[in-house]
Design a protein around this motif. Structure first.
Motif, PDB file in Angstrom:
ATOM      1  N   PRO A  96      -4.411  -2.070   8.592  1.00 34.84           N
ATOM      2  CA  PRO A  96      -3.885  -0.800   8.051  1.00 34.84           C
ATOM      3  C   PRO A  96      -2.428  -0.537   8.402  1.00 34.84           C
ATOM      4  O   PRO A  96      -1.778   0.285   7.730  1.00 34.84           O
ATOM      5  CB  PRO A  96      -4.804   0.243   8.702  1.00 34.84           C
ATOM      6  N   GLN A  97      -1.899  -1.201   9.401  1.00 31.99           N
ATOM      7  CA  GLN A  97      -0.505  -0.986   9.779  1.00 31.99           C
ATOM      8  C   GLN A  97       0.466  -1.424   8.694  1.00 31.99           C
ATOM      9  O   GLN A  97       1.642  -1.032   8.731  1.00 31.99           O
ATOM     10  CB  GLN A  97      -0.193  -1.725  11.080  1.00 31.99           C
ATOM     11  N   ASP A  98       0.010  -2.226   7.736  1.00 28.45           N
ATOM     12  CA  ASP A  98       0.885  -2.611   6.627  1.00 28.45           C
ATOM     13  C   ASP A  98       1.307  -1.404   5.798  1.00 28.45           C
ATOM     14  O   ASP A  98       2.341  -1.459   5.111  1.00 28.45           O
ATOM     15  CB  ASP A  98       0.173  -3.630   5.738  1.00 28.45           C
ATOM     16  N   TRP A  99       0.537  -0.319   5.845  1.00 26.66           N
ATOM     17  CA  TRP A  99       0.854   0.869   5.069  1.00 26.66           C
ATOM     18  C   TRP A  99       1.820   1.813   5.790  1.00 26.66           C
ATOM     19  O   TRP A  99       2.394   2.707   5.156  1.00 26.66           O
ATOM     20  CB  TRP A  99      -0.426   1.647   4.737  1.00 26.66           C
ATOM     21  N   PHE A 100       2.011   1.651   7.084  1.00 30.33           N
ATOM     22  CA  PHE A 100       2.808   2.614   7.845  1.00 30.33           C
ATOM     23  C   PHE A 100       4.266   2.686   7.387  1.00 30.33           C
ATOM     24  O   PHE A 100       4.833   3.775   7.334  1.00 30.33           O
ATOM     25  CB  PHE A 100       2.747   2.299   9.344  1.00 30.33           C
TER      26      PHE A 100
END
Length: 302
Positions: free
Chosen positions: A181-185
């Protein structure tokens, strides 16, 4: 002085003059069986192609009914409907060649049918070889496309097909981001000006983790969330806090698991289609090459 030698000798052994006709009749029956076999199976594929075409047109024309039927609204319906429609037309055209060519015994149509099947089979073999030999490059390209879709998420309101498809992948594979999910940050449109809390698209929301029901009203939009989830909407954009109940696994791992779990089915389907195409090619070329020969031989005995 000439002597009379009597009547000419006659053979008492009966000759089987009907043997050639019986042999030709058996060959004609065999060819007729092959002809109707090709006709029936191609008629089935023609009906199947018609259903696929009608299904694609239904999605394209009446999106609201289809969305309410499947319960999802963020699928790139226009793209998939066109793919289904084109696939149905190609299936109908190929099956029509086989039906008419076999039933009317037209060598030109049977030859064209064989040629198109051969081209389709060669294309499938080529794609299989390219996927096997260029697997690393293909994986790299898929990763680049996925990360580009994440970085450009909802930047163009008029071009949302890639984002909708990516939301659909996350929802179906139960994953978030490519690696995590860190790809969306870093995505600017998902950042909140009110706090430092990171947000992710609503397709990352794991409703089963909180025993919550998920209803997609827009593209995509959750209408009910858990007690800690506070969705933030901007037109069709829907986001949830990253510290809420979201999928923690990246889609790269989810895609690998899906391929691993369905590898046998995929290989079986590909082999079945290939063997079916080889069988139809064999029957069509056999029928094409032997029709005139049998009829020419039968005409000699009539």
């Amino acid at each position: 002085m000439e002597t009379w030698e009597g009547p000419p000798a006659m053979s008492l052994v009966p000759t089987n003059s009907k043997a050639p006709q019986v042999k030709m009749s058996a060959q004609e029956s065999c060819l007729s069986l092959i002809k109707y076999f090709l006709f029936v199976f191609n008629l089935f594929f023609f009906v199947l192609g018609s259903l696929i075409f009608c299904f694609g047109i239904w999605i394209l024309v009446d999106k609201t009914s289809f969305v309410s039927f499947v319960g999802l609204s963020f699928v790139a319906l226009q793209i998939w409907s066109k793919v289904l429609a084109v696939s149905g037309i190609l299936t109908m055209g190929l099956a029509l060649l086989g039906c008419v060519g076999a039933l009317k015994e037209l060598r030109c149509l049977l030859g064209l049918y064989f040629g198109m099947l051969l081209l389709l089979f060669a294309t499938q073999i080529t794609l299989g070889i390219l996927i096997s030999t260029q697997r690393v490059r293909l994986e790299r390209r898929v990763r680049e496309v996925a990360l580009e879709a994440i970085q450009n998420y909802r930047t163009d309101p008029e071009e949302t097909a890639a984002e909708e498809s990516w939301d659909y992948v996350q929802f179906q594979l139960r994953c978030c981001g490519w690696y995590s999910p860190q790809d969306w940050f870093p995505v600017l449109i998902l950042r909140s000006n009110e706090s430092e809390v990171h947000h992710v698209p609503c397709s990352c929301y794991n409703s089963s983790a909180n025993n919550d029901s998920t209803i997609f009203d827009k593209m995509p939009q959750l209408s009910r969330f858990g007690p800690r989830a506070r969705p933030r909407h901007s037109m069709d954009l829907c986001v949830v806090p990253a510290d809420d109940h979201i999928y923690s696994e990246g889609c790269a791992q989810g895609l690998q698991k899906w391929l691993h779990n369905n590898l046998i089915s995929i290989v079986g389907i590909c082999l079945g289609i290939g063997l079916l195409e080889l069988g139809f090619m064999t029957l069509s070329i056999f029928l094409c090459r032997n029709l005139d020969h049998v009829y020419d031989r039968l005409s000699r005995y009539h």
